[in-house]
Design an enzyme around this catalytic site. Structure first.
Site, short mmCIF file in Angstrom:
data_model
loop_
_atom_site.label_atom_id
_atom_site.label_comp_id
_atom_site.label_asym_id
_atom_site.label_seq_id
_atom_site.Cartn_x
_atom_site.Cartn_y
_atom_site.Cartn_z
N HIS A 1 0.85 -1.46 -0.03
CA HIS A 1 -0.37 0.18 0.41
C HIS A 1 1.13 1.10 0.08
CE1 HIS A 1 0.55 0.84 4.21
NE2 HIS A 1 0.61 -0.49 4.21
N CYS B 1 3.63 -4.70 6.66
CA CYS B 1 3.14 -4.44 5.08
C CYS B 1 4.54 -4.12 4.36
CB CYS B 1 1.29 -3.67 5.37
SG CYS B 1 -0.01 -3.75 5.56
#
Length: 199
Positions: free
Chosen positions: A151, A175
């Site tokens: 992301h 992430c």
């Protein structure tokens, strides 16, 4: 607990744990549980079917060796995340004929919240999420396992202010962070089921 088993490649244990859930709490047929089991079965099949796994997952994949492992993907893309160099490489092609099309400066998980190593696949995507737990969100997410995503750098709840522009060093909760432009490129171009290797 199932996610932790999955991250450590205990696929069958993870499936067994989910299959034995308390039906007094969730009912006889919980769609989220069954979807999760299906996704783990896919990972298990993918992992056990990879002849190259033991060699490719132990060393860095480079332009010089990417076409020596017999790496296959269910799409014509392959993503490799190099944790040491904090770089994400996108290849296009097919087994033993991969060509580098993009290199993204990334930020993976900090100590204690490391990005999992292993072989994964793109499973879902969306243009925005917000985490109450961490009081931040991000744009253009692409999921590869559970709560683990590619992301953009993190934003405030209003989607206006970047909260941390760090790239090139571990900075996330696990992430793989990318610049806004790179996250959007991944979101727009990489199909579901694309293979991802992280080491």
């Amino acid at each position: 607990e199932a996610e932790e088993l999955l991250a450590n490649k205990y696929y069958t244990n993870s499936i067994d744990l989910l299959s034995e859930y308390d039906t007094n709490i969730l009912g006889d047929y919980d769609i989220d549980i069954y979807n999760k089991i299906s996704s783990i079965e896919m990972f298990r099949e993918e992992y056990s079917g990879d002849i190259y796994t033991s060699s490719a997952i132990l060393e860095s994949i480079t332009l010089d060796n990417v076409n020596t492992f017999g790496i296959e993907s269910q799409t014509d893309y392959l993503i490799y995340v190099n944790l040491k160099d904090q770089l994400t490489y996108v290849y296009q092609g097919f087994s033993n004929d991969w060509n580098l099309v993009n290199t993204f400066i990334s930020s993976t998980g900090v100590s204690g919240k490391e990005t999992p190593k292993g072989i994964f696949a793109v499973t879902n995507r969306g243009d925005w999420f917000f985490s109450e737990e961490f009081d931040q969100g991000a744009k253009y997410w692409v999921q590869f396992m559970g709560d683990y995503l590619f992301h953009s750098v993190p934003f405030d709840e209003g989607q206006e202010t970047i909260l941390d522009n760090t790239l090139g060093l571990p900075a996330s909760h696990g992430c793989v962070r990318l610049s806004i432009e790179d996250a959007k490129w991944l979101y727009d171009n990489i199909p579901n089921n694309t293979k991802i290797i992280i080491n």
